[in-house]
Design an enzyme around this catalytic site. Structure first.
Site, mmCIF file in Angstrom:
data_model
loop_
_atom_site.group_PDB
_atom_site.id
_atom_site.type_symbol
_atom_site.label_atom_id
_atom_site.label_comp_id
_atom_site.label_asym_id
_atom_site.label_seq_id
_atom_site.Cartn_x
_atom_site.Cartn_y
_atom_site.Cartn_z
ATOM 1 N N GLU A 36 -11.424 39.412 64.115
ATOM 2 C CA GLU A 36 -12.667 40.125 63.833
ATOM 3 C C GLU A 36 -13.019 40.918 65.092
ATOM 4 O O GLU A 36 -13.051 40.348 66.186
ATOM 5 C CB GLU A 36 -13.795 39.134 63.495
ATOM 6 N N ARG A 260 -6.928 24.560 66.339
ATOM 7 C CA ARG A 260 -7.357 25.548 67.322
ATOM 8 C C ARG A 260 -6.942 25.097 68.698
ATOM 9 O O ARG A 260 -6.872 23.891 68.978
ATOM 10 C CB ARG A 260 -8.884 25.631 67.332
ATOM 11 N N LYS A 270 -15.878 33.290 71.048
ATOM 12 C CA LYS A 270 -16.306 34.631 71.432
ATOM 13 C C LYS A 270 -17.810 34.687 71.670
ATOM 14 O O LYS A 270 -18.277 35.408 72.529
ATOM 15 C CB LYS A 270 -15.880 35.641 70.352
HETATM 16 P P1 ATP Z 1 -14.233 32.795 67.821
HETATM 17 O O1 ATP Z 1 -14.816 31.517 67.353
HETATM 18 O O2 ATP Z 1 -13.779 32.784 69.223
HETATM 19 O O3 ATP Z 1 -15.080 33.984 67.493
HETATM 20 P P2 ATP Z 1 -12.711 33.415 65.529
HETATM 21 O O4 ATP Z 1 -11.948 32.421 64.771
HETATM 22 O O5 ATP Z 1 -13.958 33.878 64.925
HETATM 23 O O6 ATP Z 1 -12.894 32.934 67.002
HETATM 24 P P3 ATP Z 1 -11.156 35.667 64.885
HETATM 25 O O7 ATP Z 1 -11.155 36.982 65.554
HETATM 26 O O8 ATP Z 1 -11.740 35.560 63.531
HETATM 27 O O9 ATP Z 1 -11.879 34.678 65.868
HETATM 28 O O10 ATP Z 1 -9.724 35.018 64.919
HETATM 29 C C1 ATP Z 1 -8.528 35.669 64.597
HETATM 30 C C2 ATP Z 1 -7.481 34.634 64.376
HETATM 31 O O11 ATP Z 1 -7.290 33.871 65.571
HETATM 32 C C3 ATP Z 1 -7.863 33.662 63.282
HETATM 33 O O12 ATP Z 1 -6.726 33.424 62.475
HETATM 34 C C4 ATP Z 1 -8.268 32.420 64.019
HETATM 35 O O13 ATP Z 1 -7.964 31.283 63.258
HETATM 36 C C5 ATP Z 1 -7.415 32.501 65.282
HETATM 37 N N1 ATP Z 1 -8.056 31.817 66.409
HETATM 38 C C6 ATP Z 1 -9.256 32.081 66.957
HETATM 39 N N2 ATP Z 1 -9.528 31.222 67.946
HETATM 40 C C7 ATP Z 1 -8.468 30.394 68.056
HETATM 41 C C8 ATP Z 1 -8.133 29.277 68.892
HETATM 42 N N3 ATP Z 1 -8.961 28.845 69.849
HETATM 43 N N4 ATP Z 1 -6.946 28.674 68.698
HETATM 44 C C9 ATP Z 1 -6.103 29.109 67.751
HETATM 45 N N5 ATP Z 1 -6.345 30.129 66.929
HETATM 46 C C10 ATP Z 1 -7.513 30.778 67.058
HETATM 47 MG MG MG Z 2 -13.637 34.535 62.766
#
Ligand code: ATP
Ligand code: MG
Length: 555
Positions: A36, A260, A270
């Site tokens: 995102e 994660r 984020k």
């Molecule tokens: P955040 O909570 O940091 O905003 P998010 O999951 O909202 O993270 P996205 O940009 O939606 O962030 O994530 C893109 C991809 O990266 C998704 O498939 C998510 O599952 C994966 N991802 C995000 N954070 C992690 C993490 N700490 N470990 C493994 N995969 C991750």
């Molecule tokens: Mg997300």
């Protein structure tokens, strides 16, 4: 955990993919990495990318980069650009580059199809009422009074939602599933909401936006993704993911969840990283203390070290916290093989060699990298006045201190034995210089009479040294698990950055930004973009002390 690594193991995701190909559920493999654009990528995303891109490659498949840009209130073009750059930097090449917003029209058609099937309805509950009607884990939800609107009325209202006739928050489109479901995600989840904020790509063309749940699986399906790999928090969303695809009767990818990445002494959300930046606790998204890919790059992390780390941690199904020492180990391991050695003094103490001729300079041969003979040698200047590390001298040494002290001899790396004869102090009684003598017979580091020096220390020639700024880092948080603190900002480490004015041998003059060195005995350093032609700025990427090797041996 074995330290030798990188030939990847067979994990449960790879096993599932192999099985799907064997049973013919899929005849090819396609994955996607779906960030995102609401922040910068961090090391957790690197783990996700390692899984998405590498599994596709191993199975001769493809991997798309798809921006999950369905919420204009949080997303910006700046983040899109940065993410593209960071994915490339990490060394991954996508096959297709897509945006969920590319599919808004098609997603709208999908929603209409569900309305026509009697599987979706326009609901007039406010956001607060929606929450209240949803129930809890122990209490079933209540059906919306708008749940049984006719198909015609729903089609009309949904079209008017799109046309902008209703204020934000006044109506939603919801899937008609089961308000008594044990899975809260199935209690008539919202598919569309009214948002008036302009979108960074579609502008004001839309004022209704699909939710993550309604967009994600359908985007996967449109792209022909076979394996939709995501982190564990989406496990409870899988039944909904599958429900939409089934009701829409479209191609159905398989969603598989993995743990994660959590890393000790830092945060990987984020939202939290944004607060660190916005509230000025760090200098920006690329502050070398940040776990963002930009921060890590500026700190001196290489794409290969990050990929090596991702290979070492592997793919697990259960959440855990990985020791940040393991990440440091991956970098140290690589830089040990590749980084040229130089001598720098972080906290200088002046040494005057009183029997060395004034005005004389000798150029001593030094080995650039003992791990890599092809790196060759260089010449370092030696003269009457030197700097050594304050830590390498003690006026009243304890029994096990073998470095320099009054009356003692020590070996200078690549140089001579020197003896400290006298200590020079300032008015406050602090040692400001050492009066020493050298033994001309010991050039190259050994004495003809066979006497030994118990320690070898690094040094720089004062007349030739370049002044530099060295930035030394410690963990950003004082707790290994800052997420568990009531307020993560209350456990920020006030000493996470120390800036010192240091001296370095002249051979590094003109080094470009991003150039790595090992400062002998002090750690690996990288040239920071803040450097000027007059004064180089270095970040310490990692010290030489390998905490992880110790932990791994014990384990
Ligand atoms: P955040 O909570 O940091 O905003 P998010 O999951 O909202 O993270 P996205 O940009 O939606 O962030 O994530 C893109 C991809 O990266 C998704 O498939 C998510 O599952 C994966 N991802 C995000 N954070 C992690 C993490 N700490 N470990 C493994 N995969 C991750
Ligand atoms: Mg997300």
């Amino acid at each position: 955990m074995a330290l030798s690594s990188t030939v990847h193991v067979s994990d449960f995701i790879r096993a599932a993919v192999r099985e799907d190909l064997a049973t013919g559920r899929f005849t090819y493999v396609r994955t996607r990495f779906p960030p995102e654009p609401n922040g910068y990528l961090h090391i957790g995303h690197a783990k996700a990318m390692a899984i998405d891109f590498e599994i596709a490659r191993e199975f001769g498949g493809t991997c798309n980069l798809r921006f999950d840009d369905t919420n204009p209130t949080k997303e910006e073009q700046e983040y899109v650009d940065a993410i593209i750059e960071d994915v490339r930097w990490l060394g991954y090449q996508w096959d297709g580059l897509y945006f969920a917003s590319d599919y808004f029209e098609q997603l709208y058609e999908f929603a209409v199809k569900l309305i026509k099937k009697g599987k979706a309805y326009v609901c007039d509950l406010s956001p607060e009422e929606l929450r209240e009607y949803r129930g809890t884990l122990t209490q079933p939800g209540r059906e919306s009074p708008w749940r049984n609107r006719s198909v015609e009325e729903n089609l009309d209202l949904f079209a008017r939602m799109r046309a902008g006739e209703f204020p934000e928050g006044s109506r939603t489109l919801r899937a008609k599933i089961d308000m008594a479901s044990g899975n809260l995600n199935l209690r008539d989840p919202v598919m569309y909401r009214i948002i008036r904020t302009p979108h960074h790509r579609t502008g004001t063309r839309w004022c209704i936006y699909p939710t993550y749940d309604f967009a994600h699986g359908q985007c996967d399906s449109i792209e022909g993704v076979t394996h939709s790999l995501c982190s564990l928090e989406y496990e409870d969303h899988r039944p909904l993911y599958e429900w939409f695809l089934r009701e829409l009767e479209i191609f159905s990818p398989r969603q598989i969840e993995f743990a994660r990445l959590n890393l000790s002494y830092t945060v990987l959300s984020k939202r939290k990283l944004l607060r660190l930046v916005q509230e000025g606790h760090v200098r920006g998204w690329d502050d070398p203390r940040m776990p963002t890919l930009r921060g890590l790059r500026r700190r001196g992390y290489t794409p290969s070290a990050i990929r090596d780390f991702c290979a070492r941690i592997g793919v697990a199904k259960a959440n855990s916290i990985v020791d940040i020492a393991m990440l440091e180990h991956s970098l140290r391991d690589e830089l040990n093989k590749t980084a040229p050695r130089v001598m720098a003094v972080l906290r200088p103490l002046r040494v005057v060699i009183e029997n060395y001729p004034e005005g004389q300079t000798e150029w001593l041969e030094a080995i650039n990298n003992p791990e890599d003979p092809s790196a060759g040698t260089r010449l370092v200047p030696f003269s009457r006045e030197l700097y050594i590390e304050q830590d390498d001298f003690m006026e009243n040494p304890p029994p096990k201190f073998y470095r320099l002290s009054p009356g003692r001899e020590v070996r200078l790396r690549y140089g001579y034995f020197i003896r400290c004869n006298e200590v020079v102090k300032n008015a406050q009684g602090q040692v400001v210089a050492l009066r020493c003598t050298y033994d001309p017979e010991t050039r190259g580091g050994s004495a003809p009479d066979g006497r030994k020096a118990k320690a070898t220390i690094h040094w720089v020639s004062a007349a030739h040294a370049l002044p530099i700024e060295a930035r030394l880092y410690d963990h950003l948080f004082t707790r290994p698990d800052p997420d568990e603190a009531e307020d993560f900002l209350s456990v920020l480490n006030p000493h996470s950055l120390e800036v010192v004015n240091a001296f370095i041998e002249p051979s590094v003059a003109g080094s470009p930004v991003g150039k790595h060195y090992q400062f002998e005995r002090l750690g690996y350093f990288v040239v920071d973009p803040d450097s000027t032609p007059e004064r180089l700025v270095f970040n310490r990427s990692v010290t030489l002390k390998d905490e992880w090797a110790k932990i791994a041996k014990q384990g």
